[in-house]
Design an enzyme around this catalytic site. Structure first.
Site, PDB file in Angstrom:
ATOM      1  N   ARG A 164      31.524  36.456  33.832  1.00 21.01           N
ATOM      2  CA  ARG A 164      30.221  37.056  33.551  1.00 21.01           C
ATOM      3  C   ARG A 164      30.283  38.512  33.057  1.00 21.01           C
ATOM      4  NH1 ARG A 164      29.344  32.363  32.930  1.00 21.01           N
ATOM      5  NH2 ARG A 164      27.826  31.164  34.118  1.00 21.01           N
ATOM      6  N   ASP A 208      18.327  24.757  28.663  1.00 22.31           N
ATOM      7  CA  ASP A 208      17.652  25.979  29.088  1.00 22.31           C
ATOM      8  C   ASP A 208      17.681  27.064  28.019  1.00 22.31           C
ATOM      9  OD1 ASP A 208      17.018  24.865  31.507  1.00 22.31           O
ATOM     10  OD2 ASP A 208      18.655  25.807  32.604  1.00 22.31           O
ATOM     11  N   SER A 247      25.052  20.756  38.144  1.00 22.38           N
ATOM     12  CA  SER A 247      25.064  21.975  37.338  1.00 22.38           C
ATOM     13  C   SER A 247      26.519  22.439  37.280  1.00 22.38           C
ATOM     14  CB  SER A 247      24.179  23.048  37.967  1.00 22.38           C
ATOM     15  OG  SER A 247      24.301  24.263  37.261  1.00 22.38           O
ATOM     16  N   ASP A 298      24.658  34.757  39.010  1.00 15.56           N
ATOM     17  CA  ASP A 298      24.977  35.167  37.648  1.00 15.56           C
ATOM     18  C   ASP A 298      23.968  36.134  37.058  1.00 15.56           C
ATOM     19  OD1 ASP A 298      27.347  33.768  37.514  1.00 15.56           O
ATOM     20  OD2 ASP A 298      26.413  31.938  36.769  1.00 15.56           O
TER      21      ASP A 298
END
Length: 393
Positions: free
Chosen positions: A96, A13, A177, A125
């Site tokens: 994050r 990605d 994922s 996120d």
């Protein structure tokens, strides 16, 4: 042309995002944070950096932030007892705001006008990164290509990477994922989206199956000083090394697995499984020690604070005023949280079995039913009458 700092993972990605941003007239600076996900072991740092340049990046930053992550993010959450919805120990959520902090710092250093990420429009996120960046620098533009680009499938991204000479090694679709750091692993997608299916063993990365793990148990003693874990079995460790040790020890006994239907911030429910051996062991020990040294009202009120603290972390509000205020409260509760907790690890379980603290509020002569009992039971009658007085009509 805008200069954009991209939160880069090295995967399909974000590698496609580098080229996509460049195709849209932007200069791209990549930033990758090492939070203990295994860079240099399972991942080749040189290959990741080369991939970013091949995709079109003008510069690549790779920073080892493990110590800062452990000291400034994991430790405050441990002291706070922050566990989202009773199961999630917040590994990804804690990482994050730190990533976003450095995105902003690098944007300032590079005189960039925007920051970008590879999050989808249905995840948590995106909120954590964008809200944090907005708090730290409201003037920075946020670009989220996955929410707007033309690709509708992973296969289309793979084709785009091939056409642009991006060296992505993809032989088959990954079934899960995964996000990993030193505090834990988040796993979703694939068969896990079928709520009637038990998570297969191949979904787990660092914990052995509890049913197949060792038939013997392991005892460990963890010493805390003012809420900070300092020793294991009498041996001093720095916090990062202590966490690494417990991840390995707990994983051997299947400790730290969680299967959770959670309420995402964006309003949908999702199923994720987690592995967090060290986090599970430390939270269990820390809470047990608090139960020994904190008085009843403080202990009960801290549970309310812990719940709110976990929500703030999950919601991406690490740099909020309320979180700062709660940190002050939490730190005040840790002054007496010093002592040793002994735990038994066995087939997925982590059970406190012994406790010791010079600050313990437990008094055996009051709690015992033996002959050394010093509790004046005659006082109970008057206490009950006064306690129940407001409720008599």
């Amino acid at each position: 042309m805008k200069k954009v700092v991209l939160a880069y993972s090295g995967g399909l990605d974000t590698s496609c995002i580098v080229r996509w941003l460049k195709d849209h007239g932007h200069e791209v600076v990549c930033f990758m944070a090492d939070l203990g996900q295994g860079l240099g072991k399972g991942e080749d740092i040189d290959a990741i950096e080369a991939r970013a340049y091949a995709a079109g990046a003008s510069k690549v930053y790779i920073k080892d932030l493990q110590d800062e992550f452990v000291e400034d993010f994991i430790l405050p959450a441990l002291k706070a007892g922050a566990v989202y919805e009773g199961k999630y120990l917040l590994a990804t959520a804690l990482g994050r705001p730190l990533i976003a902090k450095y995105l902003v710092d690098i944007a300032h250093k590079e005189k960039a006008q925007a920051v970008a990420h590879g999050c989808t429009g249905k995840g948590n996120d995106q909120v954590r990164l964008e809200v944090t960046a907005g708090i730290l620098d409201p003037q920075l533009e946020i670009i989220a290509p996955v929410r707007e680009w033309e690709f509708k499938s992973r296969d289309e991204e793979i084709e785009y990477a091939k056409l642009n000479g991006i060296p992505i090694e993809v032989t088959k679709k990954k079934p899960y994922s995964i996000d990993r750091n030193i505090w834990g692993i988040s796993i979703e997608s694939g068969i896990l989206e079928d709520l009637e299916q038990e998570p297969p063993e191949d979904a787990y990365m660092i914990t052995k199956s509890p049913t197949g793990s060792s038939s013997y148990s392991k005892y460990i003693e963890i010493y805390f000083e003012k809420g900070v874990p300092k020793k294991i079995d009498g041996k001093s460790y720095k916090l990062k090394a202590l966490i690494s040790y417990l991840n390995e020890a707990g994983g051997m006994f299947g400790v730290g697995r969680a299967d959770l239907i959670e309420n995402r911030l964006v309003g949908i429910k999702s199923r994720e499984i987690y592995e967090a051996p060290a986090a599970t062991i430390l939270h269990t020990a820390h809470k047990e020690l608090e139960s020994l040294v904190l008085d009843r009202e403080l202990a009960h009120f801290k549970e309310i604070v812990s719940l709110k603290y976990s929500e703030l972390v999950y919601y991406g509000l690490w740099y909020s005023s309320l979180k700062d205020a709660l940190d002050s409260f939490v730190n005040s509760t840790q002054k007496l949280v010093t002592g040793t907790i002994k735990l038994k690890l066995f087939k997925g379980n982590c059970v406190p079995v012994a406790r010791k603290s010079a600050n313990a509020l437990y008094k055996k002569e009051l709690a015992t039913y033996g002959k050394e009992d010093k509790f004046n039971q005659k006082l109970a009658e008057g206490f009950i009458k006064i306690w129940g007085m407001p409720y008599k009509r």
